[in-house]
Design an enzyme around this catalytic site. Sequence first.
Site, mmCIF file in Angstrom:
data_model
loop_
_atom_site.group_PDB
_atom_site.id
_atom_site.type_symbol
_atom_site.label_atom_id
_atom_site.label_comp_id
_atom_site.label_asym_id
_atom_site.label_seq_id
_atom_site.Cartn_x
_atom_site.Cartn_y
_atom_site.Cartn_z
ATOM 1 N N GLY A 1 1.303 6.202 9.599
ATOM 2 C CA GLY A 1 -0.079 6.623 9.833
ATOM 3 C C GLY A 1 -0.729 5.862 10.980
ATOM 4 C CD GLU B 1 5.470 8.136 8.388
ATOM 5 O OE1 GLU B 1 6.409 7.898 9.176
ATOM 6 O OE2 GLU B 1 4.295 8.260 8.763
HETATM 7 N N1 3HC Z 1 0.677 -0.548 2.886
HETATM 8 C C1 3HC Z 1 0.308 -1.579 2.109
HETATM 9 N N2 3HC Z 1 0.861 -2.799 2.175
HETATM 10 C C2 3HC Z 1 1.817 -2.968 3.096
HETATM 11 C C3 3HC Z 1 2.256 -1.935 3.952
HETATM 12 C C4 3HC Z 1 1.626 -0.674 3.841
HETATM 13 N N3 3HC Z 1 1.962 0.357 4.620
HETATM 14 N N4 3HC Z 1 3.223 -2.428 4.752
HETATM 15 C C5 3HC Z 1 3.393 -3.711 4.407
HETATM 16 N N5 3HC Z 1 2.551 -4.039 3.411
HETATM 17 C C6 3HC Z 1 2.409 -5.338 2.746
HETATM 18 C C7 3HC Z 1 3.691 -5.775 2.074
HETATM 19 O O1 3HC Z 1 3.811 -5.223 0.791
HETATM 20 C C8 3HC Z 1 3.537 -7.286 2.057
HETATM 21 O O2 3HC Z 1 2.676 -7.585 0.992
HETATM 22 P P1 3HC Z 1 2.844 -8.946 0.179
HETATM 23 O O3 3HC Z 1 2.677 -10.043 1.154
HETATM 24 O O4 3HC Z 1 1.798 -8.865 -0.850
HETATM 25 O O5 3HC Z 1 4.224 -8.896 -0.383
HETATM 26 C C9 3HC Z 1 2.777 -7.577 3.363
HETATM 27 O O6 3HC Z 1 2.204 -6.314 3.746
HETATM 28 C C10 3HC Z 1 3.650 -8.053 4.483
HETATM 29 O O7 3HC Z 1 4.740 -7.148 4.629
HETATM 30 P P2 3HC Z 1 6.161 -7.650 5.116
HETATM 31 O O8 3HC Z 1 6.608 -8.784 4.279
HETATM 32 O O9 3HC Z 1 7.021 -6.445 5.192
HETATM 33 O O10 3HC Z 1 5.786 -8.230 6.549
HETATM 34 P P3 3HC Z 1 6.620 -8.200 7.874
HETATM 35 O O11 3HC Z 1 5.809 -8.920 8.871
HETATM 36 O O12 3HC Z 1 8.022 -8.613 7.637
HETATM 37 O O13 3HC Z 1 6.698 -6.666 8.322
HETATM 38 C C11 3HC Z 1 5.852 -4.467 8.708
HETATM 39 C C12 3HC Z 1 5.545 -5.973 8.641
HETATM 40 C C13 3HC Z 1 6.850 -4.198 9.844
HETATM 41 C C14 3HC Z 1 4.583 -3.743 8.969
HETATM 42 C C15 3HC Z 1 6.502 -4.029 7.376
HETATM 43 O O14 3HC Z 1 5.672 -4.467 6.318
HETATM 44 C C16 3HC Z 1 6.679 -2.550 7.212
HETATM 45 O O15 3HC Z 1 7.629 -2.001 7.717
HETATM 46 N N6 3HC Z 1 5.773 -1.906 6.469
HETATM 47 C C17 3HC Z 1 5.903 -0.537 6.084
HETATM 48 C C18 3HC Z 1 5.424 0.360 7.163
HETATM 49 C C19 3HC Z 1 5.498 1.803 6.711
HETATM 50 O O16 3HC Z 1 6.399 2.211 6.012
HETATM 51 N N7 3HC Z 1 4.529 2.589 7.156
HETATM 52 C C20 3HC Z 1 4.456 3.956 6.808
HETATM 53 C C21 3HC Z 1 3.657 4.129 5.561
HETATM 54 S S1 3HC Z 1 3.649 5.777 4.982
HETATM 55 C C22 3HC Z 1 2.566 6.566 5.998
HETATM 56 O O17 3HC Z 1 2.014 5.988 6.885
HETATM 57 C C23 3HC Z 1 2.347 7.994 5.648
HETATM 58 C C24 3HC Z 1 1.560 8.729 6.684
HETATM 59 O O18 3HC Z 1 2.403 9.423 7.549
HETATM 60 C C25 3HC Z 1 0.649 9.706 6.036
#
Ligand code: 3HC
Length: 697
Positions: free
Chosen positions: A106, A129
Amino acid sequence: MTELLARTVSVAKQGNILVATVDNPPVNALSHSVRSGLIAAVKALESDAEAHAMVIVCDGRTFIAGADIHEFKKPMVAPLLGEVIDTLDAATKPIVAAIHGTALGGGLEVALACSYRIALEGSKVGLPEVKLGILPGSGGTVRLPRLAGVEQALAMISEGGQISARDAQEKGIVDEVVSGDLKEAAIAFTGKVIADGARLRRTSDLPVPAFDAAVLEMSRAALAKKYKGFKAPLVAVDLIKMVTETPVAEAIALEYKTCKELLVSPQSKALRHIFAAEREALKIDGVDAGVKPRDVKKVAIVGPGTMGRGIASCFLNIGIPVTLIGLTDEGLASAVRAIGKIYEGSVKRGSLSSEEMERRMALLTPTTSYDGIADVDLVIEAVTEDMAVKKDVFAKLDAVLRNDAIVATNTSFLDIEELAGSSRNPARVAGMHFFNPANVMKLLENVRAASTAADVLATTTALGKRLGKVPVMVGRSEGFVANRMLSKRTREAQFLLEDGATPLQVDRVLTAFGFPIGPFALADLAGMDIMAAARAARVARMSLREQQCNIVDRLVAAGRLGQKSGAGYYVYDENRKASHDPAVDELLEAHRKERGFTARTISDEEILERCLFAMVNEAAKILDEGAAARPSDIDVIWTNGFGFPTYLGGPMFYADQVGLPKVKAALDKYAGLVGDQYFKPAALIERLVAEGKGFYG
Ligand code: 3HC
């Protein structure tokens, strides 16, 4: 003056530019407050006659990393992300997204709905995603192909990888890559946009660039092979095809519908479970989150064998100098050559430059002496699995190391308490159990002894993450968690052969379930001599049936050492393609006859249940003993260590999906069939079933 529009979004004016700042730690996810704040920011831009353009920038470590995953479990509260995107898209003044860290999911969709995107050098963008079992749901599949082309968009959406800002610029996703102060650069960039007439550039107005339709079908076939069992990558192909044929508004609606459907699918639930579980595993049970890891700038590795070499390369990869200690110059020279070979392979494949290879190799110091390691911060011993040998190494280390240096053992089954107890300083001793090949395998089973200091535990965990591994903390237990559970599956697979199954049948059932390789094909790959040696090391602690179930020894005696000798459980052609071998049927039949077993027809269901539930039952015992802190840690271990399909969420999550009462009933059945000592339901399973609960409550 800064005005707070929502708890997480503020705006401030810089001349004729409005700067909207998102501040929603840890990763600026698009929670309800951020969504409301962004809409309010666009409204503020529209209503301010003096503001000619807006910059969206984020505080903290990253640009918006996506939708807020924590909100997925609850009904979404308006405004939804789609409304934010529509508002950005409909803005009458240009908006510039200023990206640092990662613009993901997003977050990238927000940026794509802006007129311009600038990115800080080193930042990355992606639509990940698919890794959560869903697909972009707010215009990502509609806008990305219009900027980057269909092929590039399909690659990014179907595999979920991230690309660098520079790559993104080359592909037309980002307009400018900057270094230094991002906010200043964004304001300067926006000033130029205004000076050029404040031109709007709606991505949604662009046509989809021409593409070769055959690419879609080729990708479908390739994805089906690479992501066997995963649903979302294939749906991505259909979605992109639809987007190329459908007007924007309709395509956006269909994309949203697809994303919503995937969100409630079992695969997405399982993949989101693993995402959360991997992060939960970083929180060490009983260790305060505020405990600081020690600094690790230099390491030594004792033992230049297969494991020591792989582990050494893990540290060299992240620029940490390694002193590699061995017994002989020849052994060390062979280790250095082997590490060099790992890098040469990467250079050949183009994933590493020869300069970088040289830099890494220059960080490696082979030596037969312990004298030069007084200043290292961590030592990992990877010597032979013999308590006396390891204790001797510990004594040598005690004599030379600083008192605050950490001593980690790579043992895969020796008693961590005994090892720690043999050290002059038991608080500095921990386990770091890497899996072979250590430079490839993601799983790192970190082991705690009762005496290990909290900051040592924090260090091995933080280091695991730095090394690019998935670290999980486990406690004292023979074989720890991964191998202890695996040994139960191996035992059942062997018993199934005695009962009448064939290696092919067992492997077929487990690969159809989703494992990348079956236990017998895996044994052939590892080598039957290795399997026989591992068996010999444990044989004294085995049940009588296991001791007598010596099929592995029979194969070795027949010269069938696995792939390397052209035959093991299977026979191999010159291309290492396996086929069924009637000679193995004969060998098994002879074994059964000798042991008094009569082969019966075994159903696929029995094979699957015996192999999986034997593991789950053992895992329940491990949990009860406290050797694993939570069921999710076990799921992380199995999905990262032994290829348990992530889309099924790991063995504990899977058992809950099956239903623990059903699991217990199956265990009871096999206790009757195979023996109580193998299948009597673990006390934890009995308790949970009685309480009407699963492993996850
Ligand atoms: N929502 C809520 N919390 C999130 C999150 C998200 N999208 N992404 C990461 N977090 C949280 C983690 O759970 C973690 O929480 P915690 O400290 O309580 O355990 C904290 O953020 C830190 O995350 P990481 O340990 O993974 O931190 P890094 O620095 O290693 O990595 C990152 C950061 C690259 C942003 C990694 O967290 C990541 O890949 N996140 C997921 C991103 C993702 O999948 N985005 C797509 C979401 S779905 C979407 O957007 C749908 C849309 O198309 C409608």
